[in-house]
Design a protein around this motif. Structure first.
Motif, PDB file in Angstrom:
ATOM      1  N   ARG A   6      38.255  35.511  35.629  1.00 24.01           N
ATOM      2  CA  ARG A   6      38.111  35.341  37.081  1.00 24.01           C
ATOM      3  C   ARG A   6      37.397  34.024  37.393  1.00 24.01           C
ATOM      4  O   ARG A   6      37.826  33.257  38.266  1.00 24.01           O
ATOM      5  N   LEU A   7      36.327  33.739  36.656  1.00 20.24           N
ATOM      6  CA  LEU A   7      35.587  32.513  36.888  1.00 20.24           C
ATOM      7  C   LEU A   7      36.413  31.293  36.494  1.00 20.24           C
ATOM      8  O   LEU A   7      36.372  30.258  37.166  1.00 20.24           O
ATOM      9  N   GLN A   8      37.174  31.401  35.407  1.00 20.36           N
ATOM     10  CA  GLN A   8      38.039  30.291  35.007  1.00 20.36           C
ATOM     11  C   GLN A   8      39.072  30.001  36.090  1.00 20.36           C
ATOM     12  O   GLN A   8      39.393  28.843  36.364  1.00 20.36           O
ATOM     13  N   THR A   9      39.579  31.056  36.710  1.00 17.11           N
ATOM     14  CA  THR A   9      40.523  30.875  37.812  1.00 17.11           C
ATOM     15  C   THR A   9      39.851  30.151  38.977  1.00 17.11           C
ATOM     16  O   THR A   9      40.424  29.229  39.571  1.00 17.11           O
ATOM     17  N   ILE A  10      38.655  30.565  39.309  1.00 19.04           N
ATOM     18  CA  ILE A  10      37.911  29.924  40.397  1.00 19.04           C
ATOM     19  C   ILE A  10      37.704  28.446  40.112  1.00 19.04           C
ATOM     20  O   ILE A  10      37.922  27.584  40.980  1.00 19.04           O
TER      21      ILE A  10
ATOM     22  N   ASP B  77      45.017  43.735  44.595  1.00 19.59           N
ATOM     23  CA  ASP B  77      45.753  44.737  43.819  1.00 19.59           C
ATOM     24  C   ASP B  77      46.132  44.242  42.436  1.00 19.59           C
ATOM     25  O   ASP B  77      46.360  45.038  41.527  1.00 19.59           O
ATOM     26  N   GLN B  78      46.199  42.916  42.266  1.00 17.80           N
ATOM     27  CA  GLN B  78      46.613  42.370  40.983  1.00 17.80           C
ATOM     28  C   GLN B  78      45.427  41.906  40.141  1.00 17.80           C
ATOM     29  O   GLN B  78      45.594  41.460  39.023  1.00 17.80           O
ATOM     30  N   GLU B  79      44.223  41.954  40.700  1.00 15.86           N
ATOM     31  CA  GLU B  79      43.064  41.450  39.977  1.00 15.86           C
ATOM     32  C   GLU B  79      42.735  42.325  38.779  1.00 15.86           C
ATOM     33  O   GLU B  79      43.108  43.483  38.698  1.00 15.86           O
ATOM     34  N   GLY B  80      41.953  41.725  37.895  1.00 16.51           N
ATOM     35  CA  GLY B  80      41.470  42.489  36.753  1.00 16.51           C
ATOM     36  C   GLY B  80      42.379  42.454  35.555  1.00 16.51           C
ATOM     37  O   GLY B  80      42.112  43.115  34.567  1.00 16.51           O
ATOM     38  N   THR B  81      43.477  41.706  35.615  1.00 18.20           N
ATOM     39  CA  THR B  81      44.366  41.614  34.472  1.00 18.20           C
ATOM     40  C   THR B  81      44.424  40.171  34.013  1.00 18.20           C
ATOM     41  O   THR B  81      44.418  39.237  34.819  1.00 18.20           O
ATOM     42  N   LEU B  82      44.467  40.002  32.716  1.00 16.52           N
ATOM     43  CA  LEU B  82      44.567  38.663  32.145  1.00 16.52           C
ATOM     44  C   LEU B  82      45.823  37.963  32.655  1.00 16.52           C
ATOM     45  O   LEU B  82      45.796  36.771  32.983  1.00 16.52           O
TER      46      LEU B  82
ATOM     47  N   LEU C  42      48.041  32.867  38.080  1.00 13.77           N
ATOM     48  CA  LEU C  42      47.462  32.183  39.234  1.00 13.77           C
ATOM     49  C   LEU C  42      47.066  30.762  38.863  1.00 13.77           C
ATOM     50  O   LEU C  42      47.344  29.808  39.601  1.00 13.77           O
ATOM     51  N   GLN C  43      46.436  30.609  37.707  1.00 11.65           N
ATOM     52  CA  GLN C  43      46.062  29.276  37.245  1.00 11.65           C
ATOM     53  C   GLN C  43      47.296  28.397  37.045  1.00 11.65           C
ATOM     54  O   GLN C  43      47.326  27.231  37.450  1.00 11.65           O
ATOM     55  N   ARG C  44      48.310  28.948  36.411  1.00 13.54           N
ATOM     56  CA  ARG C  44      49.523  28.173  36.151  1.00 13.54           C
ATOM     57  C   ARG C  44      50.167  27.702  37.452  1.00 13.54           C
ATOM     58  O   ARG C  44      50.597  26.539  37.568  1.00 13.54           O
ATOM     59  N   SER C  45      50.243  28.588  38.438  1.00 12.88           N
ATOM     60  CA  SER C  45      50.848  28.236  39.708  1.00 12.88           C
ATOM     61  C   SER C  45      50.140  27.057  40.351  1.00 12.88           C
ATOM     62  O   SER C  45      50.774  26.099  40.818  1.00 12.88           O
ATOM     63  N   PHE C  46      48.821  27.089  40.358  1.00 15.58           N
ATOM     64  CA  PHE C  46      48.081  26.010  41.002  1.00 15.58           C
ATOM     65  C   PHE C  46      48.081  24.737  40.168  1.00 15.58           C
ATOM     66  O   PHE C  46      48.020  23.639  40.720  1.00 15.58           O
ATOM     67  N   MET C  47      48.178  24.864  38.863  1.00 14.85           N
ATOM     68  CA  MET C  47      48.290  23.665  38.036  1.00 14.85           C
ATOM     69  C   MET C  47      49.622  22.966  38.281  1.00 14.85           C
ATOM     70  O   MET C  47      49.686  21.736  38.328  1.00 14.85           O
TER      71      MET C  47
ATOM     72  N   LYS D   1      57.823  34.157  37.131  1.00 18.61           N
ATOM     73  CA  LYS D   1      56.596  33.381  37.261  1.00 18.61           C
ATOM     74  C   LYS D   1      56.122  33.384  38.714  1.00 18.61           C
ATOM     75  O   LYS D   1      56.934  33.397  39.640  1.00 18.61           O
ATOM     76  N   LEU D   2      54.815  33.370  38.882  1.00 21.98           N
ATOM     77  CA  LEU D   2      54.223  33.208  40.198  1.00 21.98           C
ATOM     78  C   LEU D   2      54.317  31.729  40.576  1.00 21.98           C
ATOM     79  O   LEU D   2      53.949  30.855  39.796  1.00 21.98           O
TER      80      LEU D   2
END
Length: 345
Positions: free
Chosen positions: A46-50, A72-77, A83-88, A226-227
């Motif tokens: 979660r922090l890495q995503t932030i 609803d989707q939180e808490g899963t690797l 999410l990270q990939r999408s923003f990258m 993919k998101l």
């Protein structure tokens, strides 16, 4: 792990971690009477995503809203990595445009003793407007909330006109060759992608809604999902033999549609095909005449639906496709539904 371990692992300061905790972005548990923060692997991701979202320029308040919206989707690797990939990818596409703008500036400066600063300002402003166009998109339709009802809606006759027939027309226009790689842009629950898989294509799909993708995975495990967004397809250049999209572009403004078409071109191989089926008018004159006829007939609900969605100006789409190097064929499938088959050089 404790805060010092977390800080060392992510190469940030304990102070930064405390800041994100104060802002409510992370909530580590406390350990017995000692009161030391205890971080789990979920907290790490979660922090890495932030951190990733902060690096691409997202404000803390926006990150909080995003994480709440996607609760609803939180808490899963998987969620955090997607999410990270999408923003990258978003950041990568934006930086590519910045680089192109800088290259254009350099070319204009080369060989000149002097240059009008207004020329450089115009280039910089154009790049700024592109970013604003991407950032201004909002999911006004709450796709996450009705993802589990979407198929019932479209198959029950309450959705788009002749939905099943339109998807069949798209599949026919794509004309899949065995083993081809295809992309369903804005795949939703995967209805189009599933049809193309049956024709022998190796399909990928993206969508901005995690819940839509969840439905797609449940129905079509063979489709790579993919998101991602229409402004930064989460794929590298020249990957696909064809891109298909159905009933998705009408959720974008005209300017946003142009960005989406550029992304279609970016991920297509030379000679690749693009098939679009969506809600359109031939041009603005046709749109105005149709709206006036609807108003005279008292069809206020239809008018409201048209105004709520961004029905495309087909002439403008075709103009942009030509600019991107496509040759195009068009035909009308229904009252508002048009199909465009484009081939890139």
């Amino acid at each position: 792990m404790q805060i010092k371990d977390m800080a060392h692992r992510l190469q940030i300061t304990p102070r930064a971690i405390r800041y994100y905790e104060e802002k409510g972005l992370i909530k580590p548990s406390k350990a017995d009477a000692s009161g030391y923060r205890q971080f789990t692997e979920e907290d790490v991701w979660r922090l890495q995503t932030i951190i990733t979202l902060r690096e691409v320029g997202m404000a803390v308040e926006d990150i909080r809203e995003l994480l709440i919206h996607m609760k609803d989707q939180e808490g899963t690797l998987l969620h955090y990595l997607e999410l990270q990939r999408s923003f990258m990818y978003t950041r990568w596409v934006e930086m590519s445009k910045v680089i192109q703008t800088t290259e254009a500036m350099i070319e204009r400066v080369k060989g000149r003793e002097s240059i009008d600063p207004a020329e450089l300002f115009t280039l910089a402003e154009a790049n700024k407007r592109l970013k604003q166009t991407r950032d201004n998109w909002v999911d006004r339709w709450n796709f996450n909330e009705w993802a589990d009802r979407y198929d019932e809606w479209v198959h029950g006759g309450n959705g788009h006109e002749s939905y099943e027939n339109v998807l069949d027309e798209v599949v026919a226009a794509v004309a899949v060759k065995p083993g081809e790689c295809g992309l369903d842009a804005g795949t939703g629950t995967g209805n189009l992608a599933g049809r193309l898989v049956k024709k022998g294509a190796k399909m990928s799909g993206f969508d901005q809604s995690p819940q839509m993708l969840k439905q797609c995975r449940a129905k079509h495990a063979e489709v790579e999902t993919k998101l991602g967004t229409f402004f930064a397809f989460p794929f590298l250049e020249n990957r696909f033999d064809f891109v298909a999209t159905s009933y998705a572009l009408h959720h974008l403004t005209d300017d946003q549609k142009q960005l989406a078409l550029a992304e279609c071109r970016r991920v297509l191989k030379p000679g690749g095909r693009l098939v679009i089926a969506d809600l359109m008018f031939e041009d603005q004159t046709h749109r105005q005449a149709h709206l006036e006829a609807l108003e005279e007939a008292g069809h206020t609900r239809v008018i409201a639906d048209i105004q709520d969605r961004c029905y495309a100006d087909r002439s403008r789409l075709l103009q942009e496709l030509v600019h991107l190097g496509f040759t195009n064929e068009v035909r009308q499938l229904g009252t508002f539904t048009h199909l465009i088959l484009s081939t890139c050089s």
